[in-house]
Design a protein around this motif. Structure first.
Motif, PDB file in Angstrom:
ATOM      1  N   ASN A   1       3.158 -24.034   9.071  1.00 10.85           N
ATOM      2  CA  ASN A   1       2.532 -25.329   9.323  1.00 10.85           C
ATOM      3  C   ASN A   1       2.145 -26.090   8.058  1.00 10.85           C
ATOM      4  OD1 ASN A   1       1.900 -25.798  12.410  1.00 10.85           O
ATOM      5  ND2 ASN A   1       1.625 -23.602  12.053  1.00 10.85           N
ATOM      6  N   GLY A   2       2.424 -25.499   6.900  1.00  5.80           N
ATOM      7  CA  GLY A   2       2.113 -26.181   5.649  1.00  5.80           C
ATOM      8  C   GLY A   2       0.648 -26.166   5.274  1.00  5.80           C
ATOM      9  N   TRP A   3      -0.089 -25.161   5.770  1.00  3.46           N
ATOM     10  CA  TRP A   3      -1.507 -25.041   5.445  1.00  3.46           C
ATOM     11  C   TRP A   3      -1.710 -24.297   4.125  1.00  3.46           C
ATOM     12  CZ3 TRP A   3      -4.872 -23.401  10.271  1.00  3.46           C
ATOM     13  CH2 TRP A   3      -4.675 -24.339  11.313  1.00  3.46           C
ATOM     14  N   SER A   4      -2.930 -24.376   3.625  1.00  2.00           N
ATOM     15  CA  SER A   4      -3.401 -23.500   2.549  1.00  2.00           C
ATOM     16  C   SER A   4      -4.320 -22.454   3.168  1.00  2.00           C
ATOM     17  CB  SER A   4      -4.155 -24.294   1.484  1.00  2.00           C
ATOM     18  OG  SER A   4      -3.330 -25.285   0.905  1.00  2.00           O
ATOM     19  N   GLN A   5      -4.502 -21.338   2.466  1.00  2.00           N
ATOM     20  CA  GLN A   5      -5.348 -20.264   2.983  1.00  2.00           C
ATOM     21  C   GLN A   5      -6.309 -19.787   1.903  1.00  2.00           C
ATOM     22  OE1 GLN A   5      -2.217 -17.634   4.250  1.00  2.00           O
ATOM     23  NE2 GLN A   5      -1.852 -16.796   2.217  1.00  2.00           N
ATOM     24  N   GLN A   6      -7.519 -19.418   2.324  1.00  2.00           N
ATOM     25  CA  GLN A   6      -8.540 -18.917   1.414  1.00  2.00           C
ATOM     26  C   GLN A   6      -8.990 -17.531   1.857  1.00  2.00           C
ATOM     27  OE1 GLN A   6     -11.483 -22.347   0.283  1.00  2.00           O
ATOM     28  NE2 GLN A   6     -10.853 -22.723   2.389  1.00  2.00           N
ATOM     29  N   PHE A   7      -9.250 -16.669   0.867  1.00  2.00           N
ATOM     30  CA  PHE A   7      -9.758 -15.334   1.144  1.00  2.00           C
ATOM     31  C   PHE A   7     -10.994 -15.088   0.277  1.00  2.00           C
ATOM     32  CE2 PHE A   7      -5.236 -15.094   2.156  1.00  2.00           C
ATOM     33  CZ  PHE A   7      -5.287 -14.551   3.443  1.00  2.00           C
ATOM     34  N   HIS A   8     -12.141 -14.970   0.943  1.00  2.00           N
ATOM     35  CA  HIS A   8     -13.391 -14.615   0.266  1.00  2.00           C
ATOM     36  C   HIS A   8     -13.589 -13.110   0.424  1.00  2.00           C
ATOM     37  CE1 HIS A   8     -14.072 -18.971   0.708  1.00  2.00           C
ATOM     38  NE2 HIS A   8     -14.923 -18.844  -0.293  1.00  2.00           N
ATOM     39  N   LEU A   9     -13.505 -12.404  -0.686  1.00  2.00           N
ATOM     40  CA  LEU A   9     -13.457 -10.943  -0.647  1.00  2.00           C
ATOM     41  C   LEU A   9     -14.633 -10.327  -1.405  1.00  2.00           C
ATOM     42  CD1 LEU A   9      -9.639 -10.564  -1.465  1.00  2.00           C
ATOM     43  CD2 LEU A   9     -10.704 -10.566   0.795  1.00  2.00           C
ATOM     44  N   GLY A  10     -15.275  -9.331  -0.794  1.00  2.00           N
ATOM     45  CA  GLY A  10     -16.212  -8.513  -1.548  1.00  2.00           C
ATOM     46  C   GLY A  10     -17.656  -8.525  -1.121  1.00  2.00           C
TER      47      GLY A  10
ATOM     48  N   ASP B   1      -9.662 -20.113   6.262  1.00  2.00           N
ATOM     49  CA  ASP B   1     -10.558 -19.334   5.419  1.00  2.00           C
ATOM     50  C   ASP B   1     -10.829 -17.999   6.089  1.00  2.00           C
ATOM     51  OD1 ASP B   1     -12.446 -18.929   3.210  1.00  2.00           O
ATOM     52  OD2 ASP B   1     -13.941 -18.971   4.796  1.00  2.00           O
ATOM     53  N   HIS B   2     -11.014 -16.955   5.280  1.00  2.00           N
ATOM     54  CA  HIS B   2     -11.263 -15.617   5.807  1.00  2.00           C
ATOM     55  C   HIS B   2     -12.310 -14.932   4.946  1.00  2.00           C
ATOM     56  CE1 HIS B   2      -7.129 -16.883   6.533  1.00  2.00           C
ATOM     57  NE2 HIS B   2      -7.205 -16.265   7.684  1.00  2.00           N
ATOM     58  N   GLY B   3     -13.292 -14.304   5.587  1.00  2.00           N
ATOM     59  CA  GLY B   3     -14.297 -13.542   4.868  1.00  2.00           C
ATOM     60  C   GLY B   3     -14.111 -12.065   5.142  1.00  2.00           C
ATOM     61  N   LEU B   4     -13.698 -11.318   4.130  1.00  2.00           N
ATOM     62  CA  LEU B   4     -13.370  -9.901   4.291  1.00  2.00           C
ATOM     63  C   LEU B   4     -14.039  -9.076   3.198  1.00  2.00           C
ATOM     64  CD1 LEU B   4      -9.525 -10.417   4.737  1.00  2.00           C
ATOM     65  CD2 LEU B   4     -11.100  -9.789   6.574  1.00  2.00           C
ATOM     66  N   GLU B   5     -14.376  -7.835   3.526  1.00  2.00           N
ATOM     67  CA  GLU B   5     -14.863  -6.943   2.469  1.00  2.00           C
ATOM     68  C   GLU B   5     -13.762  -6.719   1.440  1.00  2.00           C
ATOM     69  OE1 GLU B   5     -16.207  -3.428   4.483  1.00  2.00           O
ATOM     70  OE2 GLU B   5     -18.173  -4.296   4.961  1.00  2.00           O
ATOM     71  N   HIS B   6     -12.568  -6.513   1.923  1.00  2.00           N
ATOM     72  CA  HIS B   6     -11.391  -6.332   1.073  1.00  2.00           C
ATOM     73  C   HIS B   6     -10.180  -6.694   1.904  1.00  2.00           C
ATOM     74  CE1 HIS B   6     -10.599  -2.646   3.371  1.00  2.00           C
ATOM     75  NE2 HIS B   6     -11.895  -2.388   3.218  1.00  2.00           N
ATOM     76  N   MET B   7      -9.052  -6.948   1.249  1.00  2.00           N
ATOM     77  CA  MET B   7      -7.848  -7.246   1.996  1.00  2.00           C
ATOM     78  C   MET B   7      -7.408  -6.014   2.770  1.00  2.00           C
ATOM     79  SD  MET B   7      -5.800  -9.455   3.007  1.00  2.00           S
ATOM     80  CE  MET B   7      -6.089 -10.838   1.914  1.00  2.00           C
ATOM     81  N   CYS B   8      -6.968  -6.241   3.990  1.00  2.00           N
ATOM     82  CA  CYS B   8      -6.521  -5.136   4.843  1.00  2.00           C
ATOM     83  C   CYS B   8      -5.005  -5.023   4.786  1.00  2.00           C
ATOM     84  CB  CYS B   8      -6.977  -5.360   6.282  1.00  2.00           C
ATOM     85  SG  CYS B   8      -8.763  -5.322   6.477  1.00  2.00           S
ATOM     86  N   TYR B   9      -4.523  -3.834   4.439  1.00  2.00           N
ATOM     87  CA  TYR B   9      -3.079  -3.603   4.366  1.00  2.00           C
ATOM     88  C   TYR B   9      -2.784  -2.168   4.772  1.00  2.00           C
ATOM     89  CZ  TYR B   9       1.725  -3.512   2.756  1.00  2.00           C
ATOM     90  OH  TYR B   9       3.088  -3.393   2.711  1.00  2.00           O
TER      91      TYR B   9
END
Length: 480
Positions: A295-304, A243-251
């Motif tokens: 590794n076969g994981w799932s990923q979450q992004f909480h943005l905003g 899981d990741h908590g970000l203001e916005h995706m970084c690219y």
């Protein structure tokens, strides 16, 4: 069941269900399903130790910044919120506040939680605060109201905690060796590993991370090595979710920057520029996401989320105390570029994206369709209403948007995202709202009344989609 009923409760068995079809869908297909809570902030230590809570304030008010914000708005002194007032006094101030929360989700949650856990059928007010405080606090002393039992009473099947890469997962190990009926898994939350904005704080964190990985982190490559080490450590202990908590995706594709150069600058004590922060975070996140896929994981992004906006209160109380709000960050371009970068090398893991600003509902609902590739049902998910949006209006808008622009039938449903053991009626809240929307469509002649098929869709959204998506039951792990 508590007998105090100064006012008749509005929580009938058909609460929020406004058609006969909705009632059938909820009571026959949703109500009794187990709960897979794949993202929350419950302390693993309290689950492992099967904590007994001293009173209702300890379990219900401590740490709940939703309630704190409401009390501050009403003019309640901080002394009765996070201050030195006694627990009975704090509860009495919350009881005083509750009638003023009408039309805020707190009003529904408060009475659902009192009813579902403690059998309180009346409305909480100043008049019955003392009685309810002492009766619920007495009930909490019983074995059936300890932490594990509270989870079991709500038919919780899986809990995924939120854990920093430097955590030793000792509490998960304790639970693994003495398990209850609920399955407890760690989830990897590496936000601090790329939080380079404050060099001093970052250097302190790297020391902690290095000790956990048994590696002195002196370079960018060392950082990636430490994170890879911790991913393996978490994986061996049952983790299959990040899981990741970000203001916005970084690219960023700035060819003039290098992650090693930025790392050296920050470790040397110099604060990075905004461009350097975005570039560095993108590089670390890309490495992490490639590792998750491997590794076969799932990923979450909480943005905003716009966090810690009140510097005075941050200095006084610290973070996560009720001074965060919805941010108005641009989301679409960087998010698309980041997901595409991973997908272009077929390294995009199962992904759940959550928006906090409701203006981004349509952006996120259409974004997921860009990277669903037929390999997995609902591989990329538009996550449930989060934080300020996990209320009736927010849930309905998320469900309707996903229905209009994607396939609601593939949705993995609700989660608590909570630090409270009394928050699990939010799953019931979601299920009632979901069933009411489907039932209303049938009532309006917009869907056929195919009970078995609609019942299957409801059951899938409430439970089976998440069960199959994360496949927790198929994990093979050990703490040895």
């Amino acid at each position: 069941m508590l007998t105090s009923q100064t006012e008749k409760s509005f929580l009938t068995e058909d609460f929020l269900l406004h058609s006969g079809y909705a009632k059938i869908l909820y009571h026959d297909y949703a109500k009794h399903l187990p709960i897979i809570d794949y993202h929350n902030h419950l302390p693993p230590a309290e689950i492992a130790s099967n904590r007994k809570f001293e009173n209702i304030s300890k379990i219900w008010l401590a740490g709940d910044h939703y309630k704190w914000r409401a009390m501050r708005t009403l003019g309640v002194s901080e002394n009765f919120i996070t201050g030195q007032a006694s627990d009975p006094e704090k509860f009495e101030k919350w009881a005083y506040t509750v009638p003023f929360t009408m039309r805020n989700p707190l009003y529904h949650w408060t009475h659902m939680e009192l009813s579902r856990y403690f059998g309180v059928q009346g409305l909480l007010t100043s008049k019955n605060a003392s009685e309810i405080y002492f009766q619920t606090s007495e009930m909490l002393q019983d074995q059936s109201f300890r932490a594990r039992n509270l989870l079991e009473s709500m038919n919780v099947e899986v809990v995924c905690s939120t854990d920093d890469p430097a955590d030793d997962l000792s509490h998960h190990e304790t639970y693994f060796n003495n398990p209850g009926k609920v399955e407890l898994y760690p989830a990897f939350r590496p936000d601090k590993s790329f939080a380079i904005e404050n060099p001093m704080t970052y250097a302190s964190y790297l020391e902690k991370l290095g000790k956990a990985a048994n590696l002195e982190i002196k370079s960018y490559d060392d950082l990636l090595g430490a994170l890879g080490n911790r991913i393996s450590y978490f994986h061996a202990r049952g983790c299959r979710l990040s899981d990741h908590g970000l203001e916005h995706m970084c690219y960023s594709k700035d060819s003039n920057l290098s992650p090693e150069g930025i790392f050296s600058k920050v470790i040397g004590g110099t604060a990075p520029s905004t461009e350097e922060v975005i570039f560095f975070k993108h590089q670390v996140l890309k490495f992490l996401c490639q590792s998750y896929h491997k590794n076969g994981w799932s990923q979450q992004f909480h943005l905003g989320a716009l966090r810690n906006t009140n510097s005075r209160m941050l200095a006084t109380l610290g973070p996560d105390t009720g001074f965060d709000s919805i941010g108005d960050f641009d989301q679409a371009t960087a998010l698309a570029a980041f997901l595409n970068d991973l997908d272009s090398t077929n390294q995009l893991a199962q992904t759940v994206i959550y928006n906090l600003n409701p203006r981004d509902n349509e952006v996120f609902a259409t974004m997921i369709g860009n990277y669903n590739d037929g390999s997995v049902k609902g591989k990329i998910q538009f996550g449930s209403g989060w934080w300020y949006l996990d209320q009736k209006d927010g849930m309905e808008k998320q469900i309707n948007t996903l229905s209009n622009m994607g396939l609601i039938s593939c949705f993995i449903g609700m989660l608590t995202d909570s630090r409270s053991f009394l928050s699990f009626p939010r799953h019931e809240y979601f299920r009632r709202i979901l069933c009411n929307l489907f039932g209303q469509d049938v009532e309006n002649g917009e869907l056929p009344w195919d009970e078995k098929w609609l019942g299957k869709l409801i059951s899938d959204i409430c439970y089976f989609n998440a069960k199959n998506y994360f496949d927790f039951s198929n994990q093979n792990y050990t703490f040895k």
